[in-house]
Design a protein around this motif. Structure first.
Motif, PDB file in Angstrom:
ATOM      1  N   PRO A 272       0.876  -1.738  -0.072  1.00 26.35           N
ATOM      2  CA  PRO A 272      -0.064   0.163   0.045  1.00 26.35           C
ATOM      3  C   PRO A 272       0.698   1.355   0.203  1.00 26.35           C
ATOM      4  CG  PRO A 272      -0.246  -1.665   1.735  1.00 26.35           C
ATOM      5  CD  PRO A 272       0.756  -2.396   1.525  1.00 26.35           C
ATOM      6  N   ALA A 273       0.060   2.633  -0.761  1.00 22.06           N
ATOM      7  CA  ALA A 273       1.308   3.387  -1.400  1.00 22.06           C
ATOM      8  C   ALA A 273       1.652   3.704  -0.236  1.00 22.06           C
ATOM      9  CB  ALA A 273       0.754   4.621  -2.200  1.00 22.06           C
ATOM     10  N   GLU A 274       0.388   4.286   1.853  1.00 22.89           N
ATOM     11  CA  GLU A 274       0.928   4.935   2.570  1.00 22.89           C
ATOM     12  C   GLU A 274       2.251   4.467   3.875  1.00 22.89           C
ATOM     13  OE1 GLU A 274      -1.870   2.355   3.692  1.00 22.89           O
ATOM     14  OE2 GLU A 274      -1.354   3.339   2.330  1.00 22.89           O
ATOM     15  N   GLN A 275       2.420   3.091   3.297  1.00 22.66           N
ATOM     16  CA  GLN A 275       3.558   2.560   4.147  1.00 22.66           C
ATOM     17  C   GLN A 275       5.102   3.131   3.871  1.00 22.66           C
ATOM     18  OE1 GLN A 275       3.328   0.686   5.970  1.00 22.66           O
ATOM     19  NE2 GLN A 275       1.054   0.394   6.148  1.00 22.66           N
ATOM     20  N   PRO A 276       5.654   3.359   4.802  1.00 19.59           N
ATOM     21  CA  PRO A 276       7.310   3.899   4.207  1.00 19.59           C
ATOM     22  C   PRO A 276       7.757   2.809   3.481  1.00 19.59           C
ATOM     23  CG  PRO A 276       6.941   3.812   6.736  1.00 19.59           C
ATOM     24  CD  PRO A 276       5.466   3.240   5.929  1.00 19.59           C
ATOM     25  N   PRO A 277       8.589   2.837   2.909  1.00 20.54           N
ATOM     26  CA  PRO A 277       9.110   2.045   1.556  1.00 20.54           C
ATOM     27  C   PRO A 277       9.714   0.898   2.835  1.00 20.54           C
ATOM     28  CG  PRO A 277       9.652   3.783   0.884  1.00 20.54           C
ATOM     29  CD  PRO A 277       9.357   3.957   1.932  1.00 20.54           C
ATOM     30  N   HIS A 278       9.764  -0.865   2.202  1.00 21.84           N
ATOM     31  CA  HIS A 278      10.776  -1.589   3.056  1.00 21.84           C
ATOM     32  C   HIS A 278      12.264  -1.195   3.732  1.00 21.84           C
ATOM     33  CE1 HIS A 278      11.505  -5.640   4.875  1.00 21.84           C
ATOM     34  NE2 HIS A 278      12.800  -5.792   4.367  1.00 21.84           N
ATOM     35  N   ARG A 279      12.798  -0.741   2.396  1.00 26.76           N
ATOM     36  CA  ARG A 279      14.127  -0.056   2.987  1.00 26.76           C
ATOM     37  C   ARG A 279      14.377   0.579   3.714  1.00 26.76           C
ATOM     38  NH1 ARG A 279      17.805  -0.649  -2.342  1.00 26.76           N
ATOM     39  NH2 ARG A 279      19.279  -0.193  -0.907  1.00 26.76           N
ATOM     40  N   GLU A 280      13.320   1.507   3.716  1.00 27.16           N
ATOM     41  CA  GLU A 280      13.211   2.208   5.423  1.00 27.16           C
ATOM     42  C   GLU A 280      13.331   2.405   6.786  1.00 27.16           C
ATOM     43  OE1 GLU A 280      14.939   5.180   5.589  1.00 27.16           O
ATOM     44  OE2 GLU A 280      13.412   6.146   7.356  1.00 27.16           O
ATOM     45  N   LEU A 281      12.602   1.176   6.364  1.00 25.22           N
ATOM     46  CA  LEU A 281      12.353   0.295   7.675  1.00 25.22           C
ATOM     47  C   LEU A 281      13.642  -0.092   8.134  1.00 25.22           C
ATOM     48  CD1 LEU A 281       8.272  -1.256   7.141  1.00 25.22           C
ATOM     49  CD2 LEU A 281       9.105   0.785   9.130  1.00 25.22           C
ATOM     50  N   VAL A 282      14.298  -1.079   6.784  1.00 22.16           N
ATOM     51  CA  VAL A 282      15.035  -2.274   6.820  1.00 22.16           C
ATOM     52  C   VAL A 282      16.173  -0.868   7.868  1.00 22.16           C
ATOM     53  CG1 VAL A 282      17.117  -2.786   6.587  1.00 22.16           C
ATOM     54  CG2 VAL A 282      14.865  -4.029   5.835  1.00 22.16           C
ATOM     55  N   ARG A 283      16.257   0.268   7.349  1.00 15.21           N
ATOM     56  CA  ARG A 283      17.006   1.547   7.235  1.00 15.21           C
ATOM     57  C   ARG A 283      17.443   1.623   9.093  1.00 15.21           C
ATOM     58  NH1 ARG A 283      18.433   5.730   8.812  1.00 15.21           N
ATOM     59  NH2 ARG A 283      16.649   6.709   8.814  1.00 15.21           N
ATOM     60  N   ARG A 284      15.992   1.806   9.184  1.00 19.14           N
ATOM     61  CA  ARG A 284      15.310   2.451  10.950  1.00 19.14           C
ATOM     62  C   ARG A 284      15.672   1.096  11.749  1.00 19.14           C
ATOM     63  NH1 ARG A 284       9.501   4.782   9.798  1.00 19.14           N
ATOM     64  NH2 ARG A 284      10.227   6.144   8.199  1.00 19.14           N
TER      65      ARG A 284
END
Ligand code: PLP
Length: 324
Positions: free
Chosen positions: A31-43
């Motif tokens: 879904p578009a409103e989610q932060p991209p997966h890579r951003e979650l991994v970075r966090r």
């Protein structure tokens, strides 16, 4: 896995399930409103770095720095044990042949899968009971087989007629698993073109083993490393069990082992289904197996990858037209 990544994995698993019910090979986009997966991994990496005080480690050791967090191996082992309680775990030693990891796996009560003399040397040096290990390389020298036998290994793997004669003269407590090949072109690392006999040619190989007086304990396969949907395991388990039933009836023999290999995925740049969702369907497929079978798994990446972090210095960044 952090709750954010875990929640995303759950959603990913749901999407894959919905897409496959709708007959589509491709899961829908997140879904578009989610932060991209890579951003979650970075966090998540940033939070992890703070937790292990990476900055202090870097001040002491500099970069590049490879950080091995053995507790994460144990956490992954616990997840495996919890989700697949009836399977025997054989850690794929080649994925992280480090003494501290060997100790963690051994202390947990899991065993090992080996494919080389060097791995057996390591396990022996660390005091592991070699008799519980599996030797899974389908192509070995007679010296490899004899040496491994003398050091305690009793279960080996074959996938071709040529390999069978190499066991000639060994005591009758040796047994082999026949490796089957199940192609999986969608996976990150498909091992089926390199190893395994096609299921339709497996009966001839089993008969060849029996004629040579070599006991066949059962079958093994690897659906491909970083397999992100359960379909390949379901199909491979189903087909292998059918083959085992057929051969048991035809030859009046009883197998005792089904080894469903490794392949369990971990999140890198892309989300992967939550392990509990994969395991639930694998358990359902395994319910078909006779209770006398011991079921084995050979996880490598699933145990090793979360335990390893490489800290490097970024010297410079730029954006290029091709996005690379
Ligand atoms: C025989 C065997 N078992 C287990 C593994 C581990 O696979 P994974 O790291 O995908 O779990 C491998 C990987 O190459 C393998 O060849």
């Amino acid at each position: 896995m952090s709750t954010t990544l875990a929640a995303r994995s759950r959603r990913f698993a749901d999407r894959v399930a919905r897409a496959s019910r709708a007959g589509s090979a491709e899961p829908a986009e997140p879904p578009a409103e989610q932060p991209p997966h890579r951003e979650l991994v970075r966090r998540e990496l940033a939070a992890y770095a703070a937790r292990i005080r990476l900055d202090a480690l870097l001040r002491t050791h500099g970069t590049p720095l490879f950080v091995l967090d053995v507790d994460r191996v144990t956490t992954q082992l616990l997840a495996l044990r919890q989700e697949l309680p009836d399977v025997q775990i054989h850690f794929a030693t080649k994925s992280l042949p480090h003494p501290a990891v060997v100790h963690a796996v051994d202390a947990f009560g899991a065993s090992f899968e080996v494919a080389s003399r060097g791995e057996i040397d390591l396990l022996e040096r660390e005091g592991v009971a070699i008799g519980r290990c599996l030797h899974t390389h389908p192509v070995k020298t007679v010296a490899d087989i004899t040496g491994s036998y003398l050091r305690g290994i009793r279960t080996f793997v074959v996938d071709s007629h040529g390999e069978v004669s190499k066991f000639h003269g060994l005591p009758s407590d040796v047994a082999v698993l026949v490796r089957l090949s199940f192609p999986n072109p969608e996976v990150r690392c498909d091992l089926s073109s390199k190893f395994g006999v096609a299921p339709e040619r497996a009966a001839a190989l089993v008969e060849h083993c029996l004629r040579a007086g070599l006991r066949v304990a059962g079958f093994t396969f690897h659906v491909g490393s970083q397999t992100v949907s359960v379909g390949p395991w379901m199909r491979a388990i189903h087909r292998t069990l059918a083959l085992m039933r057929r051969l048991e009836r035809a030859h009046g023999i009883r197998f005792d082992t089904l080894d469903i290999g490794g392949g369990f995925p971990v999140p890198y740049d892309e989300p992967v289904p939550e392990f509990s969702a994969l395991a639930r369907d694998i358990r359902a497929a395994l319910a078909e197996a006779p209770s006398r079978y011991r079921v084995l798994v050979e996880p490598g990446r699933f145990l090793s990858a979360p335990a390893m972090t490489l800290a490097t210095r970024v010297v410079g960044t730029t954006e290029r037209a091709d996005g690379c």
